[in-house]
Each structure stands twice: as structure tokens, then as C-alpha cells.
Design a protein around this motif. Structure first.
Motif, PDB file in Angstrom:
ATOM      1  N   PHE A  36       0.879  -1.157  -0.072  1.00 14.87           N
ATOM      2  CA  PHE A  36      -0.095   0.133   0.081  1.00 14.87           C
ATOM      3  C   PHE A  36       0.967   1.370   0.028  1.00 14.87           C
ATOM      4  O   PHE A  36       0.470   2.135  -0.632  1.00 14.87           O
ATOM      5  N   TYR A  37       2.075   1.338   0.776  1.00 13.27           N
ATOM      6  CA  TYR A  37       2.941   2.452   0.678  1.00 13.27           C
ATOM      7  C   TYR A  37       3.492   2.624  -0.416  1.00 13.27           C
ATOM      8  O   TYR A  37       3.697   3.610  -0.984  1.00 13.27           O
ATOM      9  N   ILE A  38       3.830   1.435  -1.348  1.00 17.59           N
ATOM     10  CA  ILE A  38       4.306   1.437  -2.854  1.00 17.59           C
ATOM     11  C   ILE A  38       3.402   2.179  -3.530  1.00 17.59           C
ATOM     12  O   ILE A  38       3.667   3.000  -4.335  1.00 17.59           O
ATOM     13  N   ALA A  39       2.259   1.733  -3.553  1.00 13.35           N
ATOM     14  CA  ALA A  39       1.183   2.279  -4.420  1.00 13.35           C
ATOM     15  C   ALA A  39       0.914   3.861  -4.073  1.00 13.35           C
ATOM     16  O   ALA A  39       0.503   4.454  -4.987  1.00 13.35           O
ATOM     17  N   TRP A  40       0.992   4.292  -2.815  1.00 15.51           N
ATOM     18  CA  TRP A  40       0.777   5.649  -2.476  1.00 15.51           C
ATOM     19  C   TRP A  40       1.806   6.477  -3.221  1.00 15.51           C
ATOM     20  O   TRP A  40       1.414   7.681  -3.638  1.00 15.51           O
ATOM     21  N   VAL A  41       3.010   6.105  -3.112  1.00 15.14           N
ATOM     22  CA  VAL A  41       4.245   6.981  -3.481  1.00 15.14           C
ATOM     23  C   VAL A  41       4.442   6.820  -5.152  1.00 15.14           C
ATOM     24  O   VAL A  41       5.260   7.727  -5.626  1.00 15.14           O
ATOM     25  N   ILE A  42       3.991   5.877  -5.779  1.00 13.20           N
ATOM     26  CA  ILE A  42       4.224   5.820  -7.112  1.00 13.20           C
ATOM     27  C   ILE A  42       3.794   6.853  -8.151  1.00 13.20           C
ATOM     28  O   ILE A  42       4.425   7.424  -8.904  1.00 13.20           O
ATOM     29  N   PRO A  43       2.577   7.617  -7.675  1.00 15.97           N
ATOM     30  CA  PRO A  43       2.283   8.439  -8.745  1.00 15.97           C
ATOM     31  C   PRO A  43       3.059   9.676  -8.720  1.00 15.97           C
ATOM     32  O   PRO A  43       3.413  10.279  -9.720  1.00 15.97           O
ATOM     33  N   TYR A  44       3.222  10.250  -7.536  1.00 14.04           N
ATOM     34  CA  TYR A  44       4.100  11.265  -7.527  1.00 14.04           C
ATOM     35  C   TYR A  44       5.692  11.005  -7.861  1.00 14.04           C
ATOM     36  O   TYR A  44       6.339  12.022  -8.649  1.00 14.04           O
ATOM     37  N   ILE A  74      13.940  10.056  -1.003  1.00 15.48           N
ATOM     38  CA  ILE A  74      14.086  10.651   0.256  1.00 15.48           C
ATOM     39  C   ILE A  74      12.482  10.942   0.922  1.00 15.48           C
ATOM     40  O   ILE A  74      11.970  10.706   1.822  1.00 15.48           O
ATOM     41  N   PHE A  75      11.778  11.463  -0.185  1.00 18.95           N
ATOM     42  CA  PHE A  75      10.413  11.805   0.458  1.00 18.95           C
ATOM     43  C   PHE A  75       9.711  10.497   0.505  1.00 18.95           C
ATOM     44  O   PHE A  75       8.924  10.261   1.476  1.00 18.95           O
ATOM     45  N   ASN A  76       9.655   9.308  -0.357  1.00 13.99           N
ATOM     46  CA  ASN A  76       9.333   8.169  -0.270  1.00 13.99           C
ATOM     47  C   ASN A  76       9.543   7.546   1.354  1.00 13.99           C
ATOM     48  O   ASN A  76       8.709   6.873   1.832  1.00 13.99           O
ATOM     49  N   PHE A  77      10.796   7.616   1.780  1.00 14.03           N
ATOM     50  CA  PHE A  77      11.258   7.049   2.875  1.00 14.03           C
ATOM     51  C   PHE A  77      10.598   7.872   3.803  1.00 14.03           C
ATOM     52  O   PHE A  77      10.253   7.010   4.949  1.00 14.03           O
ATOM     53  N   LEU A  78      10.398   9.123   3.973  1.00 14.77           N
ATOM     54  CA  LEU A  78       9.673  10.062   5.163  1.00 14.77           C
ATOM     55  C   LEU A  78       8.341   9.301   4.760  1.00 14.77           C
ATOM     56  O   LEU A  78       7.802   9.191   6.356  1.00 14.77           O
ATOM     57  N   THR A  79       7.753   9.146   3.899  1.00 11.94           N
ATOM     58  CA  THR A  79       6.297   8.610   3.860  1.00 11.94           C
ATOM     59  C   THR A  79       5.920   7.499   4.828  1.00 11.94           C
ATOM     60  O   THR A  79       5.148   7.246   5.447  1.00 11.94           O
TER      61      THR A  79
END
Length: 283
Positions: free
Chosen positions: A150-158, A206-211
Motif C-alpha cells: 500500500f505504501y508503494i502504491a501511494w508513492v508511485i504516482p508522485y 527521500i520523500f518516499n522514505f519519510l512517507t
């Protein structure tokens, strides 16, 4: 001439005071968190309250309790596994998506890109019910696999949107040279695109890691096993524990949870800055 110099000095002083005030607003909560973590729990309720503890009150007992408790290491490892897996998978998938959208023309390309952009404006909390039903169907409740996909799916668009911009700055002549030499699409992607867009991928990561590292609502919804909890859930576990909030433990664990974030920014700073500057210039 003197009048212009005086105006410049006055502007510099005003700018300095403005920036100093902004710095204090940003830094003071962090300073208060560290100072509170060094206070004994009983000193937190004294009146009048003190921003900094007395020298004789400084203690590391909160850190000793947090580090000495076995669950901290478990929660820390869980957060590391979830964050690193999310970053690695999202970087590869988003880079592939960005490469395809930037380099190839196919039916529905613009529609696909618009769909990816639309997913960025949907509030995450509105999807929590269907996501929970999906997690139940996948039998991922109470497991780290209920977080990572789910985290992967969240950050893929950005990530796709950003990496696409970086791919477009890479000259197409490099692709054509590889194709002329008999290289395949995969050769172009792994040998040309990934190395040349590395600063952009790093800045996005970096932003994905923080998310993934800081996310709380979804993790608190899906994870109900203490052994599978991440650090944000562990921090929230001290609220209301033993009928009152143990703020010393909360702030001590918060300080420890910031260490990986600081390390990421310190060691990836050059990639982050390079990624921002590279992505700002096109052509």
C-alpha cells in the motif's frame, strides 16, 4: 551613496531578524522535544513549567528504558524493513513508468498519465475502507505485507511524475546510439536512464522514505500485533499508558526515531540538491 548603503544595511538587518525568527519557530519544537526527553517524568508536571531542565535534573533514564525494552528494537527493524522495501520497489517501478511515458508513444498514453495525476489529488483517508477490505482479502492484516504494497502504491504516482521530468532531460540521441549498437530497451533503461536520472530518483526516494517511516493512520489500522508494529505506533502506545501519558518516554522514542531521518538527509544531501536543480532545468 551613504543613503543607499544605510538602506542596504537596514534591509539586511530586517532580513536577518526575519530569518532568525523563522529558524527559531522551526527549531524550538525540536529543542523542546530533546530537553523534555532528558527530564524525569515527574519534572514534566511542575509549575511553573521549565523549557530546559535544571542541570541536576538531566537524566537519561527515559532513553535507558526505551533502549532496554526489547520492543524498541523490533519496532525499529520493522520500520527499517518497511521503509527500505518501499523506497527500493517504488524507485524501480516509478522509473520504469516514467521511462515508458517519456520515451514511447502508445494508445492511451495521455489518459494513463492523467489517471496517475488524478490519484495524487485523492485524500488517502477516503480510501481507507476499500484498502482495508483489500488487505483482508489479501490476508495481510497484522502483517508487514499489509503496509509495504500500500505504501508503494501511494508513492508511485508522485514518483512517476517527478522521474518522468528527469527522463525528459536525458537526450534521446543516447537512446538512439544504444539501439544502433544493437542494444535493447532494457539496455537503455538500465545503462542510460537509471544512471543519468539517479539524482532525481534519490531526491524522490527521500520523500518516499519519510512517507513510509512516519505513516501512522494506516499502520495503526492494519497492524494489531505488537511484534509487527512500526515506530509511530510504538510512540502512540505510550499515550494513556498506566492512566497517564509518559511524555519522557514519548519524546525519548521520538528523538531516537529521528536518527535514521537525519542520516538519510546527511548522506543523501548531495543527491537531493542535485535532483532539485537538475529537475528545474529542462532541455
Amino acid at each position: 551613496m551613504k543613503r543607499k548603503l544605510k538602506r542596504k544595511i537596514v534591509k539586511d538587518i530586517i532580513l536577518f531578524l526575519f530569518l532568525t525568527a523563522g529558524l527559531l519557530i522551526v527549531v524550538m519544537p525540536m529543542v523542546y522535544m530533546v530537553s523534555t526527553s532528558l527530564k524525569p517524568n515527574g519534572a514534566l508536571y511542575e509549575f511553573p513549567p521549565r523549557f530546559f531542565p535544571r542541570i541536576k535534573e538531566v537524566t537519561v533514564e527515559n532513553y535507558q528504558y526505551i533502549i532496554g525494552e526489547g520492543k524498541f528494537y523490533i519496532n525499529f527493524v520493522n520500520s527499517i524493513v518497511v521503509s527500505i522495501t518501499t523506497v527500493a520497489a517504488a524507485a524501480l517501478i516509478a522509473a520504469a513508468f516514467g521511462f515508458c511515458i517519456a520515451r514511447f508513444n502508445f494508445l492511451g498514453k495521455n489518459l494513463l498519465f492523467v489517471f496517475i495525476m488524478l490519484t495524487m489529488i485523492i485524500p488517502g483517508m477516503t480510501l481507507i475502507v476499500p484498502q482495508y477490505e483489500l488487505a483482508v482479502w489479501l490476508k495481510a492484516i497484522g502483517k508487514l505485507t499489509g503496509l509495504i504494497p500500500f505504501y508503494i502504491a501511494w508513492v508511485i504516482p508522485y514518483s512517476t511524475f517527478m522521474i518522468k521530468g528527469f527522463v525528459e532531460t536525458v537526450p534521446r540521441e543516447l537512446d538512439e546510439a544504444v539501439y544502433i549498437d544493437g542494444g535493447s530497451v532494457f539496455t537503455v533503461f538500465f545503462r542510460i536512464i537509471l544512471p543519468l536520472t539517479k539524482p532525481g530518483i534519490a531526491s524522490v526516494s527521500i520523500f518516499n522514505f519519510l512517507t513510509a517511516w512516519e505513516e501512522f493512520p494506516w499502520a495503526n489500522t492494519v497492524i494489531n500485533d505488537n511484534a509487527k508494529r512500526t515506530l509511530p505506533i510504538a510512540i502512540a502506545g505510550f499515550f494513556g499508558q498506566h492512566q497517564f501519558t509518559q511524555w519522557g518516554f514519548v519524546f525519548a522514542l521520538s528523538v531516537l526515531s529521528l536518527i535514521p531521518i537525519l542520516m538519510v538527509f546527511i548522506f543523501c544531501q548531495k543527491f537531493f540538491v542535485a535532483g532539485l536543480t537538475t529537475g528545474s532545468v529542462k532541455g
